[in-house]
Structures are given as C-alpha cells and as structure tokens.
Motif scaffolding. Structure first.
Motif, PDB file in Angstrom:
ATOM      1  N   PRO A  97       0.802  -1.235   0.000  1.00 45.70           N
ATOM      2  CA  PRO A  97       0.000   0.000   0.000  1.00 45.70           C
ATOM      3  C   PRO A  97       0.835   1.285   0.000  1.00 45.70           C
ATOM      4  CG  PRO A  97      -0.909  -1.575   1.551  1.00 45.70           C
ATOM      5  CD  PRO A  97       0.398  -2.146   1.065  1.00 45.70           C
ATOM      6  N   ASP A  98       1.955   1.319   0.716  1.00 47.96           N
ATOM      7  CA  ASP A  98       2.791   2.533   0.748  1.00 47.96           C
ATOM      8  C   ASP A  98       3.396   2.814  -0.626  1.00 47.96           C
ATOM      9  OD1 ASP A  98       2.264   2.868   3.426  1.00 47.96           O
ATOM     10  OD2 ASP A  98       4.104   1.890   4.101  1.00 47.96           O
ATOM     11  N   GLU A  99       3.866   1.748  -1.280  1.00 54.57           N
ATOM     12  CA  GLU A  99       4.453   1.915  -2.603  1.00 54.57           C
ATOM     13  C   GLU A  99       3.392   2.326  -3.621  1.00 54.57           C
ATOM     14  OE1 GLU A  99       8.217  -0.379  -4.364  1.00 54.57           O
ATOM     15  OE2 GLU A  99       6.420  -1.634  -4.316  1.00 54.57           O
ATOM     16  N   LEU A 100       2.226   1.711  -3.534  1.00 53.12           N
ATOM     17  CA  LEU A 100       1.125   2.037  -4.437  1.00 53.12           C
ATOM     18  C   LEU A 100       0.717   3.508  -4.293  1.00 53.12           C
ATOM     19  CD1 LEU A 100      -0.762   0.666  -6.513  1.00 53.12           C
ATOM     20  CD2 LEU A 100      -2.347   0.236  -4.639  1.00 53.12           C
ATOM     21  N   ALA A 101       0.635   4.009  -3.047  1.00 55.48           N
ATOM     22  CA  ALA A 101       0.275   5.405  -2.812  1.00 55.48           C
ATOM     23  C   ALA A 101       1.333   6.353  -3.362  1.00 55.48           C
ATOM     24  CB  ALA A 101       0.079   5.642  -1.312  1.00 55.48           C
ATOM     25  N   TYR A 102       2.601   5.989  -3.216  1.00 54.21           N
ATOM     26  CA  TYR A 102       3.687   6.830  -3.733  1.00 54.21           C
ATOM     27  C   TYR A 102       3.637   6.905  -5.261  1.00 54.21           C
ATOM     28  CZ  TYR A 102       8.413   8.501  -4.676  1.00 54.21           C
ATOM     29  OH  TYR A 102       9.490   9.218  -5.130  1.00 54.21           O
ATOM     30  N   ILE A 103       3.445   5.761  -5.912  1.00 52.05           N
ATOM     31  CA  ILE A 103       3.435   5.700  -7.380  1.00 52.05           C
ATOM     32  C   ILE A 103       2.226   6.438  -7.949  1.00 52.05           C
ATOM     33  CG2 ILE A 103       3.329   4.122  -9.369  1.00 52.05           C
ATOM     34  CD1 ILE A 103       4.784   2.060  -7.553  1.00 52.05           C
ATOM     35  N   GLN A 104       1.146   6.554  -7.176  1.00 54.69           N
ATOM     36  CA  GLN A 104      -0.045   7.240  -7.665  1.00 54.69           C
ATOM     37  C   GLN A 104       0.251   8.703  -8.007  1.00 54.69           C
ATOM     38  OE1 GLN A 104      -3.317   7.256  -4.908  1.00 54.69           O
ATOM     39  NE2 GLN A 104      -4.781   7.886  -6.461  1.00 54.69           N
ATOM     40  N   ASN A 105       1.169   9.325  -7.280  1.00 58.96           N
ATOM     41  CA  ASN A 105       1.431  10.750  -7.476  1.00 58.96           C
ATOM     42  C   ASN A 105       2.857  11.067  -7.934  1.00 58.96           C
ATOM     43  OD1 ASN A 105      -1.192  11.668  -6.578  1.00 58.96           O
ATOM     44  ND2 ASN A 105      -0.547  10.936  -4.570  1.00 58.96           N
ATOM     45  N   HIS A 106       3.657  10.055  -8.236  1.00 59.65           N
ATOM     46  CA  HIS A 106       5.044  10.289  -8.637  1.00 59.65           C
ATOM     47  C   HIS A 106       5.392   9.461  -9.884  1.00 59.65           C
ATOM     48  CE1 HIS A 106       5.099  11.292  -4.323  1.00 59.65           C
ATOM     49  NE2 HIS A 106       6.034  12.168  -4.666  1.00 59.65           N
ATOM     50  N   TRP A 107       6.155  10.053 -10.784  1.00 63.35           N
ATOM     51  CA  TRP A 107       6.725   9.283 -11.891  1.00 63.35           C
ATOM     52  C   TRP A 107       7.847   8.437 -11.332  1.00 63.35           C
ATOM     53  CZ3 TRP A 107       4.939   9.002 -16.760  1.00 63.35           C
ATOM     54  CH2 TRP A 107       4.034   9.988 -17.182  1.00 63.35           C
ATOM     55  N   ILE A 108       7.841   7.138 -11.649  1.00 59.01           N
ATOM     56  CA  ILE A 108       8.921   6.252 -11.193  1.00 59.01           C
ATOM     57  C   ILE A 108       9.555   5.577 -12.404  1.00 59.01           C
ATOM     58  CG2 ILE A 108       7.753   5.827  -8.990  1.00 59.01           C
ATOM     59  CD1 ILE A 108       7.333   2.876 -10.143  1.00 59.01           C
ATOM     60  N   TYR A 109      10.811   5.170 -12.250  1.00 57.72           N
ATOM     61  CA  TYR A 109      11.485   4.409 -13.301  1.00 57.72           C
ATOM     62  C   TYR A 109      10.882   3.010 -13.362  1.00 57.72           C
ATOM     63  CZ  TYR A 109      15.050   8.022 -13.468  1.00 57.72           C
ATOM     64  OH  TYR A 109      15.707   9.208 -13.618  1.00 57.72           O
ATOM     65  N   LEU A 110      10.705   2.489 -14.551  1.00 56.11           N
ATOM     66  CA  LEU A 110      10.243   1.116 -14.708  1.00 56.11           C
ATOM     67  C   LEU A 110      11.374   0.177 -14.296  1.00 56.11           C
ATOM     68  CD1 LEU A 110       8.315   1.335 -18.105  1.00 56.11           C
ATOM     69  CD2 LEU A 110       7.546   1.905 -15.793  1.00 56.11           C
ATOM     70  N   ASP A 111      11.022  -1.020 -13.822  1.00 55.17           N
ATOM     71  CA  ASP A 111      12.033  -1.933 -13.282  1.00 55.17           C
ATOM     72  C   ASP A 111      13.071  -2.345 -14.326  1.00 55.17           C
ATOM     73  OD1 ASP A 111       9.709  -3.541 -14.325  1.00 55.17           O
ATOM     74  OD2 ASP A 111      11.116  -5.170 -13.930  1.00 55.17           O
ATOM     75  N   HIS A 112      12.710  -2.345 -15.594  1.00 51.11           N
ATOM     76  CA  HIS A 112      13.650  -2.750 -16.645  1.00 51.11           C
ATOM     77  C   HIS A 112      14.373  -1.553 -17.264  1.00 51.11           C
ATOM     78  CE1 HIS A 112       9.633  -2.202 -18.385  1.00 51.11           C
ATOM     79  NE2 HIS A 112      10.268  -1.647 -19.396  1.00 51.11           N
TER      80      HIS A 112
END
Length: 193
Positions: free
Chosen positions: A72-87
């Motif tokens: 849930p913490d990671e999901l909430a962060y990704i909702q409002n932030h651009w993140i690098y894809l794992d690959h």
C-alpha cells in the motif's frame, strides 16, 4: 544514430509477485519512454568490429490494475510520482571484434550496463556491470565428408559475478544474476538435400 520518444496511456508492464514467481500484468495510467542509440560497424579485410551505446529513460505513474499485488505505501507513492520502470537502465553498451586468419575466426565481445532499478518504488539503482566473452571458430575441410564447422566459446571470461536484480523494486520478486564463466563447444555439419 536513432532517437525515440513515446507517451502511453495504460502502459502495460509485468511483475513477479508472491511465492511462486509468476509474471502478472499490470498497467500504469501514464508512461513515457525516450532515449537515443548510437551504433557503428567497421570492416577492413579480415578484421571487423561493431559498437553500440544507448541512453534510455522509461517511467510510469499511477498503477491502475492489479493493485492488490502491491504494498500500500508503494502504491500510494506511485499514484502521485513518476517512477522508473524496473527494466529501465540508463546506459547500456556493447562492442565486439573478430579477425579471420587461415579459416579460423577469433572474436571478443563485451557488454556494459549501468544497472537496473531497485528499492522502494524503483528509486535506487543496482551497480553497473561489464561482461566479456571470447570465441574461436574454424571450418575444417574433411574431403569426401565435406565441411565441419567447430566453435569454442567462453562466456564471462573474467568470471565477473554481478546482480541483474536484487529482489527489490516494483514487480521484482527474486534476485537474478548474470551468467558465471561457462565453456561451450559446438560442431556444425552442413548437409545438402
């Protein structure tokens, strides 16, 4: 030189979730991928060489499917932030050379990677790595039997141990390593029908 830029809605990705490491698809609401690649080849008589270098950025924002698989913490962060894809690996390169001498080809190749993403919401990066491979191939003429091609290859000549993934990051459920030093012998016998 090639350059590219892509914007996507409902960007599809896959992750490894749970105890059985199975791929599960999920979507980012938005995605963007861009970069540039340079490549070159050169040949002079019996000598040939190639080189490639690439710079790439791949990002996503707001996971909109399979949310139950995420913390849930990671999901909430990704909702409002651009993140690098794992690959996503910012820099990668490969190069190689070969030389033909009396029906024997000697070759060496190498790869470089700046490291894939890791950590909470892919905010970290694994260390860079280099792998060098080498080989020798010869075509034998066996009279009435015809031609026999033989090849000996060494993968990861210096036996460099490197981690491709460490088991952390978005959709990464297990660590993975590059290949250890390995030796391969191959024979090929062409036949005419």
């Amino acid at each position: 030189v090639d350059a590219y830029y892509k914007q996507a809605r409902n960007l599809l990705d896959e992750g490894q979730f749970g105890a059985p490491i199975l791929y599960t698809p999920f979507n980012y609401a938005e995605g963007k991928v861009y970069g540039v690649e340079l490549s070159s080849t050169w040949r002079d008589g019996a000598f040939s060489a190639y080189a490639n270098a690439a710079y790439s950025i791949a990002k996503g924002r707001d996971i909109v499917s399979s949310q139950y698989t995420f913390d849930p913490d990671e999901l909430a962060y990704i909702q409002n932030h651009w993140i690098y894809l794992d690959h996503s690996q910012r820099w990668s390169a490969s190069a190689g050379a070969s030389y033909l001498w009396h029906d024997t080809t000697f070759s060496v190749t190498g790869i470089y990677g700046s490291g894939l993403r890791a950590g909470f919401a892919n905010t970290e990066s694994l260390p860079s790595y280099v792998q060098v491979d080498a080989g020798v191939a010869h075509a034998f003429e066996l009279g009435a039997f015809g031609k026999l091609n033989a090849r000996f290859t060494i993968i990861n000549v210096f036996d460099k141990v490197y981690e491709i993934r460490d088991g952390t990051g978005v959709g990464v459920g297990a660590p993975q390593f590059g290949p250890r030093r390995a030796y391969y012998i191959a024979f090929e016998k062409p036949f005419k029908l």
